[in-house]
Structures are given as C-alpha cells and as structure tokens.
Design a protein around this motif. Structure first.
Motif, PDB file in Angstrom:
ATOM      1  N   LYS A 157       8.212 -11.706  -4.580  1.00  0.00           N
ATOM      2  CA  LYS A 157       9.119 -11.391  -3.482  1.00  0.00           C
ATOM      3  C   LYS A 157       8.847  -9.955  -3.036  1.00  0.00           C
ATOM      4  CE  LYS A 157      13.989 -11.227  -2.214  1.00  0.00           C
ATOM      5  NZ  LYS A 157      15.372 -11.385  -2.682  1.00  0.00           N
ATOM      6  N   GLU A 158       8.635  -9.759  -1.736  1.00  0.00           N
ATOM      7  CA  GLU A 158       8.316  -8.433  -1.220  1.00  0.00           C
ATOM      8  C   GLU A 158       9.579  -7.581  -1.092  1.00  0.00           C
ATOM      9  OE1 GLU A 158       6.309  -9.038   2.429  1.00  0.00           O
ATOM     10  OE2 GLU A 158       4.521  -9.908   1.495  1.00  0.00           O
ATOM     11  N   ASN A 159       9.417  -6.280  -1.241  1.00  0.00           N
ATOM     12  CA  ASN A 159      10.507  -5.336  -1.078  1.00  0.00           C
ATOM     13  C   ASN A 159      10.035  -4.220  -0.144  1.00  0.00           C
ATOM     14  OD1 ASN A 159      12.382  -3.303  -1.279  1.00  0.00           O
ATOM     15  ND2 ASN A 159      12.664  -3.500  -3.484  1.00  0.00           N
ATOM     16  N   LYS A 160      10.644  -4.071   1.010  1.00  0.00           N
ATOM     17  CA  LYS A 160      10.192  -3.101   2.006  1.00  0.00           C
ATOM     18  C   LYS A 160      11.213  -1.968   2.202  1.00  0.00           C
ATOM     19  CE  LYS A 160       7.920  -6.887   4.474  1.00  0.00           C
ATOM     20  NZ  LYS A 160       7.808  -7.623   5.744  1.00  0.00           N
ATOM     21  N   ARG A 161      11.994  -1.669   1.189  1.00  0.00           N
ATOM     22  CA  ARG A 161      13.079  -0.702   1.350  1.00  0.00           C
ATOM     23  C   ARG A 161      12.652   0.738   1.050  1.00  0.00           C
ATOM     24  NH1 ARG A 161      18.012  -4.109  -1.534  1.00  0.00           N
ATOM     25  NH2 ARG A 161      18.003  -5.866  -0.054  1.00  0.00           N
ATOM     26  N   PHE A 162      11.433   0.928   0.591  1.00  0.00           N
ATOM     27  CA  PHE A 162      10.927   2.265   0.294  1.00  0.00           C
ATOM     28  C   PHE A 162      11.818   2.992  -0.712  1.00  0.00           C
ATOM     29  CE2 PHE A 162       8.906   1.163   4.217  1.00  0.00           C
ATOM     30  CZ  PHE A 162       7.663   1.761   4.165  1.00  0.00           C
ATOM     31  N   THR A 163      12.213   2.263  -1.752  1.00  0.00           N
ATOM     32  CA  THR A 163      13.118   2.841  -2.737  1.00  0.00           C
ATOM     33  C   THR A 163      12.418   3.193  -4.049  1.00  0.00           C
ATOM     34  OG1 THR A 163      13.715   0.606  -3.432  1.00  0.00           O
ATOM     35  CG2 THR A 163      15.145   1.689  -1.810  1.00  0.00           C
ATOM     36  N   LYS A 164      11.267   2.569  -4.335  1.00  0.00           N
ATOM     37  CA  LYS A 164      10.586   2.826  -5.595  1.00  0.00           C
ATOM     38  C   LYS A 164       9.108   3.166  -5.345  1.00  0.00           C
ATOM     39  CE  LYS A 164      13.555  -0.164  -8.393  1.00  0.00           C
ATOM     40  NZ  LYS A 164      13.586  -1.314  -9.326  1.00  0.00           N
ATOM     41  N   LYS A 165       8.598   4.065  -6.164  1.00  0.00           N
ATOM     42  CA  LYS A 165       7.210   4.513  -6.083  1.00  0.00           C
ATOM     43  C   LYS A 165       6.841   4.962  -4.681  1.00  0.00           C
ATOM     44  CE  LYS A 165       5.395   1.929 -10.017  1.00  0.00           C
ATOM     45  NZ  LYS A 165       4.332   1.071 -10.521  1.00  0.00           N
ATOM     46  N   LYS A 166       7.808   5.654  -4.067  1.00  0.00           N
ATOM     47  CA  LYS A 166       7.593   6.135  -2.698  1.00  0.00           C
ATOM     48  C   LYS A 166       6.842   7.463  -2.744  1.00  0.00           C
ATOM     49  CE  LYS A 166      11.155   7.782  -0.569  1.00  0.00           C
ATOM     50  NZ  LYS A 166      12.458   7.832   0.097  1.00  0.00           N
ATOM     51  N   VAL A 167       5.886   7.620  -1.850  1.00  0.00           N
ATOM     52  CA  VAL A 167       5.118   8.862  -1.766  1.00  0.00           C
ATOM     53  C   VAL A 167       5.148   9.347  -0.330  1.00  0.00           C
ATOM     54  CG1 VAL A 167       2.863   9.949  -2.081  1.00  0.00           C
ATOM     55  CG2 VAL A 167       3.606   8.133  -3.640  1.00  0.00           C
ATOM     56  N   THR A 168       5.370  10.634  -0.140  1.00  0.00           N
ATOM     57  CA  THR A 168       5.420  11.220   1.199  1.00  0.00           C
ATOM     58  C   THR A 168       4.201  12.111   1.410  1.00  0.00           C
ATOM     59  OG1 THR A 168       7.825  11.200   1.219  1.00  0.00           O
ATOM     60  CG2 THR A 168       6.738  12.692   2.762  1.00  0.00           C
ATOM     61  N   LYS A 169       3.533  11.952   2.545  1.00  0.00           N
ATOM     62  CA  LYS A 169       2.386  12.774   2.901  1.00  0.00           C
ATOM     63  C   LYS A 169       2.645  13.426   4.250  1.00  0.00           C
ATOM     64  CE  LYS A 169      -0.396  11.745  -0.565  1.00  0.00           C
ATOM     65  NZ  LYS A 169      -0.964  12.747  -1.487  1.00  0.00           N
ATOM     66  N   LYS A 170       2.200  14.676   4.400  1.00  0.00           N
ATOM     67  CA  LYS A 170       2.344  15.368   5.677  1.00  0.00           C
ATOM     68  C   LYS A 170       1.005  15.436   6.387  1.00  0.00           C
ATOM     69  CE  LYS A 170       6.254  18.300   4.371  1.00  0.00           C
ATOM     70  NZ  LYS A 170       6.743  19.691   4.230  1.00  0.00           N
ATOM     71  N   ALA A 171       1.044  15.322   7.707  1.00  0.00           N
ATOM     72  CA  ALA A 171      -0.154  15.440   8.534  1.00  0.00           C
ATOM     73  C   ALA A 171       0.133  16.418   9.661  1.00  0.00           C
ATOM     74  CB  ALA A 171      -0.554  14.079   9.093  1.00  0.00           C
ATOM     75  N   ALA A 172      -0.896  17.181  10.058  1.00  0.00           N
ATOM     76  CA  ALA A 172      -0.725  18.152  11.135  1.00  0.00           C
ATOM     77  C   ALA A 172      -0.391  17.452  12.441  1.00  0.00           C
ATOM     78  CB  ALA A 172      -1.999  18.983  11.288  1.00  0.00           C
ATOM     79  N   LEU A 177      -4.657   9.667   8.737  1.00  0.00           N
ATOM     80  CA  LEU A 177      -4.444  10.221   7.403  1.00  0.00           C
ATOM     81  C   LEU A 177      -5.032   9.258   6.373  1.00  0.00           C
ATOM     82  CD1 LEU A 177      -3.027  12.306   5.492  1.00  0.00           C
ATOM     83  CD2 LEU A 177      -1.063  10.768   5.503  1.00  0.00           C
ATOM     84  N   THR A 178      -5.810   9.766   5.442  1.00  0.00           N
ATOM     85  CA  THR A 178      -6.378   8.956   4.361  1.00  0.00           C
ATOM     86  C   THR A 178      -5.684   9.315   3.054  1.00  0.00           C
ATOM     87  OG1 THR A 178      -8.529   8.850   5.458  1.00  0.00           O
ATOM     88  CG2 THR A 178      -8.479   8.343   3.107  1.00  0.00           C
ATOM     89  N   VAL A 179      -5.187   8.305   2.353  1.00  0.00           N
ATOM     90  CA  VAL A 179      -4.491   8.506   1.086  1.00  0.00           C
ATOM     91  C   VAL A 179      -5.379   7.984  -0.047  1.00  0.00           C
ATOM     92  CG1 VAL A 179      -2.402   8.034  -0.243  1.00  0.00           C
ATOM     93  CG2 VAL A 179      -2.281   8.220   2.255  1.00  0.00           C
ATOM     94  N   PRO A 180      -5.847   8.831  -0.964  1.00  0.00           N
ATOM     95  CA  PRO A 180      -6.740   8.390  -2.044  1.00  0.00           C
ATOM     96  C   PRO A 180      -5.982   7.902  -3.280  1.00  0.00           C
ATOM     97  CG  PRO A 180      -6.511  10.758  -2.121  1.00  0.00           C
ATOM     98  CD  PRO A 180      -5.658  10.288  -0.959  1.00  0.00           C
TER      99      PRO A 180
END
Length: 211
Positions: free
Chosen positions: A24-39, A45-48
């Motif tokens: 079952k998919e979960n799209k709530r962005f509540t767990k293992k969330k990562v934030t990246k900033k871009a100019a 943006l590439t996330v490795p």
C-alpha cells in the motif's frame, strides 16, 4: 528566491495473506523525508545515494526570504519515480585455449539482462588487435577461433540491457589472459632447423675464408 524540494521513499505495508506480499502506497511525506535546496536560477536537481529499484515521491515549492523570514508558495503536484537499478557486473569463470588457435571463455550467468559484450586484445590495455563479440543472455561460454598461435590474449566482458533501443552497460569484469595453444614441433621440423643453422654457419665460414 530558492526552490525547496522534498522527496521520500515509497512506504509499503506488508500483508502475509496466502504467503504473498501486498503493498500500500503512502504519499503523506511523513517518514524518511529528505529536503533539498536548489538555487532560484536552476531548473533541475540530482539526488544521489538512493535505494536502487525503490519508488520515491517528489514535490516542490518556492519561497522568498523577506526580512530574514521565509515565505513559502504552495506545494506542486506530487510525482513519483522508481530509481534505476545498476546492471550487474559480469564475472569470468575460466579462460582457456582448448585447441590450436582457439580461445574459450566461460562465465557466470546473470539474470534480467539483454546480453553480453566480450572483448579480447593482445595487451592488457585492450589497444592492440581488439575484438568485440556480442553474446546472447542465455549463453555461458564463447569460443573464438583463428587467433595467433603462441600469443597471449587478454579477455574481459560486461553485461548490457537494451532500453528504448539503446544499450546500457554494466561494469567490465576483471581481466584474464591465456596463451593460445600452438602446434608442437615435430622431429622433422627440428631437423629442418638444424640443417638451416648448419648452412648458415657454413656460409659465414666461407665468407671469412674468402676475405
């Protein structure tokens, strides 16, 4: 102004009914969330270092800093992507010369690939007399004929997968080498060599006497 991007792993809830796994998919962005900033001027943006084969969800929003505080716009629509899996590295098992002028390679069979590229050459840098051979994904061996007897050949290989008409390659295997089997000298061959040597020495002696 800069852009703020969130991405997160596809969270899966396991069901053990009938021994199968239902997700079952979960799209709530509540767990293992990562934030990246871009100019602000960037458009990508590439996330490795993401998990291969796993689905991630992505959303973004813009913000402006006013008097030291960030004011955010609305979140974008959510999109998802499954991270591409790397193609497995091929592994050569044996390299031998089973017959005159022949080279045989065997390897461990890989799954979920389209085929292999086998490369042989006369030196370890694969610059001298290089040959490329395409091999089916079902194969686990290849024999190459009409090679120079008594010469050392170097061998490496890699797997590939055909994606939208293009080949995507895995890493090269370790390099192995073998000396190609050559015809053993017979008594008649040895006799011819000795006769040639004697004639050469006689010619030298005659020239010395004449001088």
């Amino acid at each position: 102004m800069v852009k703020l991007i969130h991405y997160k792993e596809d969270k899966k809830k396991r069901s053990t009914a009938y021994g199968n796994q239902k997700w079952k998919e979960n799209k709530r962005f509540t767990k293992k969330k990562v934030t990246k900033k871009a100019a602000a001027e960037s458009t990508s943006l590439t996330v490795p270092k993401l998990v291969q084969g796993k689905k991630y969800y992505v959303r973004m929003r813009a913000y402006k800093t006013i008097k030291g505080k960030k004011k955010y716009g609305k979140w974008s629509n959510i999109k998802n992507v499954t991270v591409k899996k790397a193609i497995a590295k091929a592994a050569i098992k044996t390299v031998s010369s089973p017959d005159l002028g022949k080279l045989k390679i065997t390897w461990k069979k890989l799954s979920k690939i389209s085929g292999y590229q086998v490369q042989i050459a006369g030196n370890a840098k694969f610059q001298n007399g290089k040959q490329n051979k395409a091999v089916s994904a079902k194969s686990t061996s290849l024999t190459i004929s009409k090679l120079t007897q008594g010469k050392r050949y170097y061998v490496r290989m890699r797997a590939y997968k055909a994606v939208k008409g293009k080949k995507e390659y895995g890493k090269w295997s370790n390099t192995k080498s073998v000396v190609i089997k050559k015809k053993a000298a017979t008594d008649q061959d040895n006799m011819k060599k000795r006769r040639h040597m004697v004639l050469t020495l006689l010619n030298i002696a005659v020239r010395i006497l004449i001088k």
